[in-house]
Design a protein around this motif. Sequence first.
Motif, PDB file in Angstrom:
ATOM      1  N   ALA A  17     -11.602   0.696  28.188  1.00 37.34           N
ATOM      2  CA  ALA A  17     -10.860  -0.370  28.857  1.00 37.34           C
ATOM      3  C   ALA A  17     -11.065  -0.373  30.371  1.00 37.34           C
ATOM      4  CB  ALA A  17      -9.370  -0.230  28.536  1.00 37.34           C
ATOM      5  N   ALA A  18     -11.672   0.689  30.905  1.00 37.78           N
ATOM      6  CA  ALA A  18     -11.767   0.821  32.364  1.00 37.78           C
ATOM      7  C   ALA A  18     -12.985   0.133  32.958  1.00 37.78           C
ATOM      8  CB  ALA A  18     -11.777   2.302  32.743  1.00 37.78           C
ATOM      9  N   LEU A  19     -14.081   0.040  32.190  1.00 35.98           N
ATOM     10  CA  LEU A  19     -15.330  -0.512  32.736  1.00 35.98           C
ATOM     11  C   LEU A  19     -16.186  -1.053  31.608  1.00 35.98           C
ATOM     12  CD1 LEU A  19     -16.690  -0.700  35.584  1.00 35.98           C
ATOM     13  CD2 LEU A  19     -18.055   1.289  34.908  1.00 35.98           C
ATOM     14  N   ASP A  20     -16.686  -2.267  31.786  1.00 33.20           N
ATOM     15  CA  ASP A  20     -17.519  -2.867  30.731  1.00 33.20           C
ATOM     16  C   ASP A  20     -18.921  -2.287  30.747  1.00 33.20           C
ATOM     17  OD1 ASP A  20     -19.607  -4.797  32.067  1.00 33.20           O
ATOM     18  OD2 ASP A  20     -17.747  -5.102  33.182  1.00 33.20           O
ATOM     19  N   ARG A  21     -19.643  -2.481  29.640  1.00 31.88           N
ATOM     20  CA  ARG A  21     -21.020  -1.986  29.500  1.00 31.88           C
ATOM     21  C   ARG A  21     -22.040  -3.123  29.598  1.00 31.88           C
ATOM     22  NH1 ARG A  21     -21.577   3.117  27.742  1.00 31.88           N
ATOM     23  NH2 ARG A  21     -23.649   2.622  26.877  1.00 31.88           N
ATOM     24  N   LEU A  22     -21.612  -4.253  30.163  1.00 31.59           N
ATOM     25  CA  LEU A  22     -22.496  -5.417  30.248  1.00 31.59           C
ATOM     26  C   LEU A  22     -23.373  -5.390  31.491  1.00 31.59           C
ATOM     27  CD1 LEU A  22     -19.971  -8.185  29.145  1.00 31.59           C
ATOM     28  CD2 LEU A  22     -21.642  -6.937  27.729  1.00 31.59           C
ATOM     29  N   ASN A  23     -22.971  -4.612  32.489  1.00 30.72           N
ATOM     30  CA  ASN A  23     -23.690  -4.591  33.766  1.00 30.72           C
ATOM     31  C   ASN A  23     -24.018  -3.173  34.210  1.00 30.72           C
ATOM     32  OD1 ASN A  23     -21.655  -7.235  34.356  1.00 30.72           O
ATOM     33  ND2 ASN A  23     -23.791  -7.475  34.937  1.00 30.72           N
ATOM     34  N   ARG A  77     -14.928   6.693  45.101  1.00 30.59           N
ATOM     35  CA  ARG A  77     -15.852   5.624  45.487  1.00 30.59           C
ATOM     36  C   ARG A  77     -15.746   4.355  44.641  1.00 30.59           C
ATOM     37  NH1 ARG A  77     -21.697   8.164  47.217  1.00 30.59           N
ATOM     38  NH2 ARG A  77     -20.938  10.051  48.266  1.00 30.59           N
ATOM     39  N   THR A  78     -14.907   4.366  43.626  1.00 30.99           N
ATOM     40  CA  THR A  78     -14.758   3.188  42.774  1.00 30.99           C
ATOM     41  C   THR A  78     -13.273   2.903  42.573  1.00 30.99           C
ATOM     42  OG1 THR A  78     -14.571   4.235  40.583  1.00 30.99           O
ATOM     43  CG2 THR A  78     -16.783   4.057  41.520  1.00 30.99           C
ATOM     44  N   HIS A  79     -12.964   1.849  41.833  1.00 28.54           N
ATOM     45  CA  HIS A  79     -11.582   1.530  41.489  1.00 28.54           C
ATOM     46  C   HIS A  79     -11.092   2.330  40.288  1.00 28.54           C
ATOM     47  CE1 HIS A  79     -14.115  -1.034  38.956  1.00 28.54           C
ATOM     48  NE2 HIS A  79     -13.131  -0.994  38.073  1.00 28.54           N
ATOM     49  N   LEU A  80     -11.970   3.157  39.703  1.00 30.99           N
ATOM     50  CA  LEU A  80     -11.607   3.955  38.534  1.00 30.99           C
ATOM     51  C   LEU A  80     -10.830   5.192  38.959  1.00 30.99           C
ATOM     52  CD1 LEU A  80     -15.065   3.836  36.687  1.00 30.99           C
ATOM     53  CD2 LEU A  80     -13.099   2.327  36.337  1.00 30.99           C
ATOM     54  N   SER A  81     -10.053   5.731  38.039  1.00 29.01           N
ATOM     55  CA  SER A  81      -9.320   6.965  38.285  1.00 29.01           C
ATOM     56  C   SER A  81     -10.090   8.145  37.703  1.00 29.01           C
ATOM     57  CB  SER A  81      -7.935   6.899  37.634  1.00 29.01           C
ATOM     58  OG  SER A  81      -8.052   6.932  36.216  1.00 29.01           O
ATOM     59  N   GLU A  82      -9.700   9.343  38.096  1.00 29.52           N
ATOM     60  CA  GLU A  82     -10.342  10.528  37.529  1.00 29.52           C
ATOM     61  C   GLU A  82     -10.183  10.565  36.011  1.00 29.52           C
ATOM     62  OE1 GLU A  82      -9.538  14.299  39.355  1.00 29.52           O
ATOM     63  OE2 GLU A  82      -9.346  13.438  41.366  1.00 29.52           O
ATOM     64  N   GLY A  83      -9.030  10.134  35.543  1.00 21.80           N
ATOM     65  CA  GLY A  83      -8.786  10.144  34.107  1.00 21.80           C
ATOM     66  C   GLY A  83      -9.635   9.160  33.333  1.00 21.80           C
ATOM     67  N   ASP A  84     -10.165   8.119  34.020  1.00 21.16           N
ATOM     68  CA  ASP A  84     -11.052   7.157  33.341  1.00 21.16           C
ATOM     69  C   ASP A  84     -12.379   7.791  32.952  1.00 21.16           C
ATOM     70  OD1 ASP A  84      -9.259   5.026  33.449  1.00 21.16           O
ATOM     71  OD2 ASP A  84      -9.956   4.392  35.435  1.00 21.16           O
ATOM     72  N   VAL A  85     -12.746   8.866  33.651  1.00 21.01           N
ATOM     73  CA  VAL A  85     -13.969   9.608  33.295  1.00 21.01           C
ATOM     74  C   VAL A  85     -13.564  10.612  32.215  1.00 21.01           C
ATOM     75  CG1 VAL A  85     -15.874  11.028  34.130  1.00 21.01           C
ATOM     76  CG2 VAL A  85     -14.824   9.328  35.642  1.00 21.01           C
ATOM     77  N   THR A  86     -13.794  10.224  30.974  1.00 15.33           N
ATOM     78  CA  THR A  86     -13.297  11.038  29.856  1.00 15.33           C
ATOM     79  C   THR A  86     -14.164  12.252  29.573  1.00 15.33           C
ATOM     80  OG1 THR A  86     -14.508   9.665  28.257  1.00 15.33           O
ATOM     81  CG2 THR A  86     -12.230   9.019  28.788  1.00 15.33           C
ATOM     82  N   GLU A  87     -15.433  12.228  30.042  1.00 13.37           N
ATOM     83  CA  GLU A  87     -16.314  13.371  29.784  1.00 13.37           C
ATOM     84  C   GLU A  87     -17.470  13.361  30.783  1.00 13.37           C
ATOM     85  OE1 GLU A  87     -18.829  15.374  26.035  1.00 13.37           O
ATOM     86  OE2 GLU A  87     -17.687  13.507  25.759  1.00 13.37           O
TER      87      GLU A  87
END
Length: 474
Positions: free
Chosen positions: A199-205, A252-262
């Motif tokens: 839900a945090a980032l699409d895979r289209l780009n 460096r992005t709008h994502l959180s540390e928790g959005d990086v699941t692995e």
Amino acid sequence: MELNNVKETQVLIVGAGPSGLALACDLARRGVRALVVEKSAALFPGSRGKGIQPRTREVLDDLGLGDAVREHGGPAPVGMIWKEGEREGEYDMFRRAAPTEAEPYGEPWMMPQWRTQEILLGRLRELGGDVLFSAALTGLSQDDDGVTARLTTGEVRASYLVAADGGRSTVRRALGITMEGETVDPKPTLVADVRIAEAALDRLNWHIFLTGAGMLTLCPLPGTADFQLVAQFEEGAPDTAPEAVRALVAARTHLSEGDVTEVRWSSEFTPRAALADRFREGRVFLTGDAAHVHSPAGGQGLNTSVQDAYNLGWKLGQVLRHGAPAALLDTYEQERRPVAAEMLGLSTRIHRGEQERGAAAQQLGLGYREGPLASGRAGLLESGDRAPDGPAGEGRRLFDLFRGPHFTLLAVGTDTPLPSHDGPLLRTFRTETAGAYGRGLFLVRPDGYIGWAGEDTSGLAEYSAELGLDLKFA
């Protein structure tokens, strides 16, 4: 794979990267005994070289991997520029062209390096070969008859040795071969394979984040759940620990540390370009990163490496299996070193923003017109040119005729009598038209380049004899 019964081999390949595995596949289908040794316990685990250029797709197709590449890869996504958490707009960094009859692959293809190596190893095993892992080279010596390699698992004797062991090549250093190069960019770079919450980032780009601390990109890798992360740093060695990678994404992005699941794999490097001063020392050859190191920005390193193997494989096969003069092996360096130098220059210019990723990056225009095996011209083509694809009747393509370890003699629009050859090394094909060729005779090498061309067969027998082909004329 155990070394117990492998004390001698015809070709010892040091390194199970893309060039080493591609060479092993090519040799296996030629009936050449080859042993691949790899110092690591398994294949390289990261995405690093993820771009497969159109010419390399043709090579992999010829090696029997066309379906696997289509299944596990996908087109390069269009870039999306982000700034302060907002989408700024699309930016396509690649030249994209529709397939044509002559060029069936028109755009770059994305597939992580670990997957490329995985499918190459699978193909090698289908052909009866394998890799001996956890076997590091500790020394080598050579004489007039062969090479003796000392490994951590024992000693191996081979007719020839091929260094495919990367930019820090143990073989190259043992031979005292130097590399001349330059730092393309003094800024260190981190590269990693990460997974992002759906839900945090699409895979289209291919997501590009521009910040004052440096650029960061997240590229979805087709056929996987991963993104490849690339981040530039102004100074200092990047921290590759998983928690540091997560913190970097959050900074460096709008994502959180928790959005990086692995964080599946990470590494750091400083982009540089370097070229070995020679690609051969006696019975030892350098391929891939052992011979040339590229900035990854141009997407040329893995591709040039695979094509090194493709050039060397058929020549080793002709010498070891079909009686071609050993001098044929001299042409490997003569043909490949100028190409590597050209691709290094291209990669460096692309990295520095001095050239776009245009047609040159696709490597379809590369050839050997000035090389030692180029002889004659006919129709629309000159010897040394890449042999184009095209319709061959009955639902077949010319690439279908070329596929395999043989030479192909193509007669277009001429009734000139064709020679025969005792054995599976030569196939002949006659057609009235082949759009990209024009009228004439074309001897297509096993690596898909035109070696000899002419209006009739004058000089063909003499040329072919130097390649281990004994042509018979009625």
